[in-house]
Design an enzyme around this catalytic site. Structure first.
Site, PDB file in Angstrom:
ATOM      1  CG  HIS A  96      -1.942  -1.109   1.160  1.00 28.26           C
ATOM      2  ND1 HIS A  96      -2.577  -1.597   2.281  1.00 28.26           N
ATOM      3  CD2 HIS A  96      -2.394  -1.863   0.128  1.00 28.26           C
ATOM      4  CE1 HIS A  96      -3.395  -2.589   1.935  1.00 28.26           C
ATOM      5  NE2 HIS A  96      -3.294  -2.768   0.634  1.00 28.26           N
ATOM      6  CB  SER A 146      -8.738  -6.822  10.853  1.00 27.22           C
ATOM      7  OG  SER A 146      -8.641  -5.927   9.756  1.00 27.22           O
TER       8      SER A 146
HETATM    9  C1  BV8 Z   1      -9.006  -2.207  -4.637  1.00 26.23           C
HETATM   10  C2  BV8 Z   1      -2.871   2.786   2.615  1.00 26.23           C
HETATM   11  C3  BV8 Z   1     -10.181  -2.081  -6.615  1.00 26.23           C
HETATM   12  C4  BV8 Z   1      -3.501   4.125   2.838  1.00 26.23           C
HETATM   13  C5  BV8 Z   1      -4.697   1.199   2.835  1.00 26.23           C
HETATM   14  C6  BV8 Z   1     -16.225  -5.080  -0.424  1.00 26.23           C
HETATM   15  C7  BV8 Z   1     -15.681  -6.348  -0.380  1.00 26.23           C
HETATM   16  C8  BV8 Z   1     -14.334  -6.569  -0.703  1.00 26.23           C
HETATM   17  C9  BV8 Z   1     -13.520  -5.494  -1.070  1.00 26.23           C
HETATM   18  C10 BV8 Z   1     -14.086  -4.242  -1.099  1.00 26.23           C
HETATM   19  C11 BV8 Z   1     -15.414  -4.020  -0.791  1.00 26.23           C
HETATM   20  N1  BV8 Z   1     -15.654  -2.689  -0.918  1.00 26.23           N
HETATM   21  C12 BV8 Z   1     -14.508  -2.048  -1.281  1.00 26.23           C
HETATM   22  C13 BV8 Z   1     -13.577  -2.990  -1.438  1.00 26.23           C
HETATM   23  C14 BV8 Z   1     -12.220  -2.778  -1.862  1.00 26.23           C
HETATM   24  C15 BV8 Z   1     -11.380  -2.230  -0.720  1.00 26.23           C
HETATM   25  C16 BV8 Z   1     -11.543  -3.020   0.556  1.00 26.23           C
HETATM   26  O1  BV8 Z   1     -10.950  -4.076   0.714  1.00 26.23           O
HETATM   27  N2  BV8 Z   1     -12.354  -2.475   1.471  1.00 26.23           N
HETATM   28  C17 BV8 Z   1     -12.561  -3.139   2.740  1.00 26.23           C
HETATM   29  C18 BV8 Z   1     -12.710  -2.070   3.830  1.00 26.23           C
HETATM   30  C19 BV8 Z   1     -13.805  -4.015   2.627  1.00 26.23           C
HETATM   31  N3  BV8 Z   1     -10.020  -2.403  -1.184  1.00 26.23           N
HETATM   32  C20 BV8 Z   1      -9.492  -1.432  -1.922  1.00 26.23           C
HETATM   33  O2  BV8 Z   1     -10.028  -0.380  -2.180  1.00 26.23           O
HETATM   34  C21 BV8 Z   1      -8.109  -1.747  -2.475  1.00 26.23           C
HETATM   35  N4  BV8 Z   1      -8.164  -1.526  -3.880  1.00 26.23           N
HETATM   36  O3  BV8 Z   1      -9.686  -3.113  -4.251  1.00 26.23           O
HETATM   37  O4  BV8 Z   1      -9.029  -1.724  -5.867  1.00 26.23           O
HETATM   38  C22 BV8 Z   1      -9.771  -1.856  -7.968  1.00 26.23           C
HETATM   39  C23 BV8 Z   1      -9.407  -2.964  -8.738  1.00 26.23           C
HETATM   40  C24 BV8 Z   1      -9.054  -2.747 -10.024  1.00 26.23           C
HETATM   41  C25 BV8 Z   1      -9.029  -1.437 -10.551  1.00 26.23           C
HETATM   42  C26 BV8 Z   1      -9.356  -0.335  -9.732  1.00 26.23           C
HETATM   43  C27 BV8 Z   1      -9.720  -0.551  -8.426  1.00 26.23           C
HETATM   44  C28 BV8 Z   1      -7.063  -0.826  -1.890  1.00 26.23           C
HETATM   45  C29 BV8 Z   1      -6.949  -1.087  -0.412  1.00 26.23           C
HETATM   46  C30 BV8 Z   1      -5.771  -0.315   0.143  1.00 26.23           C
HETATM   47  C31 BV8 Z   1      -6.264   0.846   0.964  1.00 26.23           C
HETATM   48  N5  BV8 Z   1      -5.104   1.481   1.623  1.00 26.23           N
HETATM   49  N6  BV8 Z   1      -3.613   1.773   3.372  1.00 26.23           N
HETATM   50  C32 BV8 Z   1      -3.197   4.666   4.210  1.00 26.23           C
HETATM   51  O5  BV8 Z   1      -2.710   3.903   5.077  1.00 26.23           O
HETATM   52  O6  BV8 Z   1      -3.430   5.865   4.419  1.00 26.23           O
HETATM   53  S1  BV8 Z   1      -5.541   0.039   3.742  1.00 26.23           S
HETATM   54  C33 BV8 Z   1      -5.089   0.206   5.378  1.00 26.23           C
HETATM   55  O7  BV8 Z   1      -6.133  -0.329   6.142  1.00 26.23           O
HETATM   56  C34 BV8 Z   1      -3.896  -0.623   5.763  1.00 26.23           C
HETATM   57  O8  BV8 Z   1      -2.904  -0.566   4.811  1.00 26.23           O
HETATM   58  C35 BV8 Z   1      -4.467  -2.000   5.947  1.00 26.23           C
HETATM   59  O9  BV8 Z   1      -4.530  -2.683   4.736  1.00 26.23           O
HETATM   60  C36 BV8 Z   1      -5.862  -1.672   6.400  1.00 26.23           C
HETATM   61  C37 BV8 Z   1      -5.961  -1.831   7.901  1.00 26.23           C
HETATM   62  O10 BV8 Z   1      -6.073  -3.196   8.077  1.00 26.23           O
HETATM   63  P1  BV8 Z   1      -5.051  -3.950   9.045  1.00 26.23           P
HETATM   64  O11 BV8 Z   1      -3.644  -3.688   8.634  1.00 26.23           O
HETATM   65  O12 BV8 Z   1      -5.486  -5.353   9.093  1.00 26.23           O
HETATM   66  O13 BV8 Z   1      -5.244  -3.250  10.441  1.00 26.23           O
HETATM   67  P2  BV8 Z   1      -6.532  -3.279  11.351  1.00 26.23           P
HETATM   68  O14 BV8 Z   1      -6.436  -2.091  12.231  1.00 26.23           O
HETATM   69  O15 BV8 Z   1      -7.741  -3.509  10.534  1.00 26.23           O
HETATM   70  O16 BV8 Z   1      -6.332  -4.620  12.233  1.00 26.23           O
HETATM   71  C38 BV8 Z   1      -5.250  -4.670  13.149  1.00 26.23           C
HETATM   72  C39 BV8 Z   1      -5.149  -6.136  13.539  1.00 26.23           C
HETATM   73  O17 BV8 Z   1      -4.018  -6.287  14.393  1.00 26.23           O
HETATM   74  C40 BV8 Z   1      -6.362  -6.625  14.335  1.00 26.23           C
HETATM   75  O18 BV8 Z   1      -6.737  -7.907  13.847  1.00 26.23           O
HETATM   76  C41 BV8 Z   1      -5.827  -6.740  15.769  1.00 26.23           C
HETATM   77  O19 BV8 Z   1      -6.420  -7.803  16.471  1.00 26.23           O
HETATM   78  C42 BV8 Z   1      -4.373  -7.032  15.523  1.00 26.23           C
HETATM   79  N7  BV8 Z   1      -3.470  -6.615  16.592  1.00 26.23           N
HETATM   80  C43 BV8 Z   1      -3.616  -5.586  17.480  1.00 26.23           C
HETATM   81  N8  BV8 Z   1      -2.536  -5.524  18.280  1.00 26.23           N
HETATM   82  C44 BV8 Z   1      -1.697  -6.524  17.893  1.00 26.23           C
HETATM   83  C45 BV8 Z   1      -2.278  -7.209  16.815  1.00 26.23           C
HETATM   84  N9  BV8 Z   1      -1.685  -8.237  16.197  1.00 26.23           N
HETATM   85  C46 BV8 Z   1      -0.475  -8.627  16.668  1.00 26.23           C
HETATM   86  N10 BV8 Z   1       0.157  -8.014  17.688  1.00 26.23           N
HETATM   87  C47 BV8 Z   1      -0.429  -6.969  18.332  1.00 26.23           C
HETATM   88  N11 BV8 Z   1       0.218  -6.360  19.350  1.00 26.23           N
END
Ligand code: BV8
Ligand code: ZN
Length: 262
Positions: free
Chosen positions: A117, A204
């Site tokens: 990303h 997540s």
């Molecule tokens: C794309 C950069 C399409 C920016 C980021 C419906 C269904 C499926 C997909 C979609 C949908 N609707 C929309 C979509 C697509 C969308 C998507 O997936 N949405 C989700 C919300 C459903 N995806 C996109 O838009 C992607 N692009 O699909 O393009 C396309 C295709 C062709 C042509 C044109 C377009 C792009 C996605 C990238 C977005 N950018 N980041 C920025 O950071 O500013 S995403 C950003 O959020 C992060 O990079 C990361 O990916 C995400 C956060 O998730 P996590 O890293 O998992 O973090 P989170 O906080 O959620 O969880 C933390 C975890 O850690 C927890 O589980 C917790 O328990 C655990 N934890 C906590 N403490 C600890 C721990 N683990 C270990 N040790 C600890 N101490």
């Protein structure tokens, strides 16, 4: 479970670690979710979109300036260091495929990194696409005075423009709704195909396509080990799901020396 996981990791010749915000939680980097995910009352996921940038580039740049400042004060933790030390020891190949844009894997010393990303400290021109690295967390510069909170002054940022084509510069990250570069996805799939063991750490497993990369390994019968204090949508689908923090488990799995006082 941890014994079995450690044995599998120790005898592996090629390890892939797919990491998310959770691996940086112990370094103090706010994740998108929970209290840390809000900026001036707006949800981070709303601001990390091309629409938000088109509508209010100053607000989006203030959001990224805030994150650059916060991240610049964070240090890699024992989990980042364990991966970097395992790679450095050369006992096996270690590739990090990260969703994070905080640069902490690089600062920990990892070199084989697939940054799915992008990176908070990469700046891209929204016109000609020119990219540059800018480590200065106090950038873009502010106009007017900084307020009480130096991390998030009310004063707005001076919108940065490309030296070459004068278009607006933007953070070098992949926003929601933007596709990941083909190159990074191909690199991620290739590394995952080569791996004997895949670790899925601190994610997540919601955001696509990052959340599905581990499936390439499953399809080939490669061992997939999850490390997360909570269960996730993929916990039932992996070989071993270890409940715990990355900072505690990764040094144990990878046999790294604990970081000083870590
Ligand atoms: C794309 C950069 C399409 C920016 C980021 C419906 C269904 C499926 C997909 C979609 C949908 N609707 C929309 C979509 C697509 C969308 C998507 O997936 N949405 C989700 C919300 C459903 N995806 C996109 O838009 C992607 N692009 O699909 O393009 C396309 C295709 C062709 C042509 C044109 C377009 C792009 C996605 C990238 C977005 N950018 N980041 C920025 O950071 O500013 S995403 C950003 O959020 C992060 O990079 C990361 O990916 C995400 C956060 O998730 P996590 O890293 O998992 O973090 P989170 O906080 O959620 O969880 C933390 C975890 O850690 C927890 O589980 C917790 O328990 C655990 N934890 C906590 N403490 C600890 C721990 N683990 C270990 N040790 C600890 N101490
Ligand atoms: Zn340009």
């Amino acid at each position: 479970m941890i014994e079995r996981a450690r044995a599998l990791v120790q005898q592996s010749r090629a390890i892939v670690a797919i990491t998310g915000a959770g691996i940086s939680a112990e370094s103090g980097v706010p994740t998108f979710r929970g209290e840390g995910g809000l900026f001036r009352g707006r949800d981070g996921r709303e601001l990390a979109t091309p629409e938000a940038f088109a509508e209010d580039p100053g607000l989006v740049w203030s959001f990224y300036r805030w994150r650059r400042r916060v991240v610049a004060r964070c240090e890699p933790n024992a989990a980042h260091l364990a991966l970097a030390e395992a790679e450095d020891a050369g006992r096996c190949e270690v590739t990090v495929i990260t969703q994070n844009v905080d640069g902490l894997h690089h600062r920990a010393g990892s070199r084989w990194i697939v940054a799915l990303h992008g990176d908070l400290f990469v700046i891209r021109c929204s016109g000609c696409g020119r990219e540059r690295h800018d480590p200065d967390p106090d950038w873009p510069p502010l106009e007017g005075r900084a307020s009480a909170d130096p991390d998030d002054p009310e004063g707005s940022v001076i919108l940065p423009r490309c030296e070459r084509c004068d278009a607006l510069e933007r953070p070098g990250v992949v926003w929601f709704g933007e596709s990941l570069g083909n190159r990074v996805l191909e690199d991620a799939w290739a590394a995952t195909k080569r791996a004997n063991v895949v670790l899925v750490v601190g994610t997540s497993a919601v955001v696509q396509p990052a959340a599905s990369i581990y499936r390439v390994a499953r399809a080939r019968g490669t061992t997939v080990i999850e490390v997360n204090p909570e269960s996730t949508p993929i916990s039932e689908d992996v070989d071993i799901s270890l409940r715990g923090t990355a900072g505690a488990i990764l040094p144990d799995l990878l046999g790294a020396r604990r970081s000083e006082g870590g």
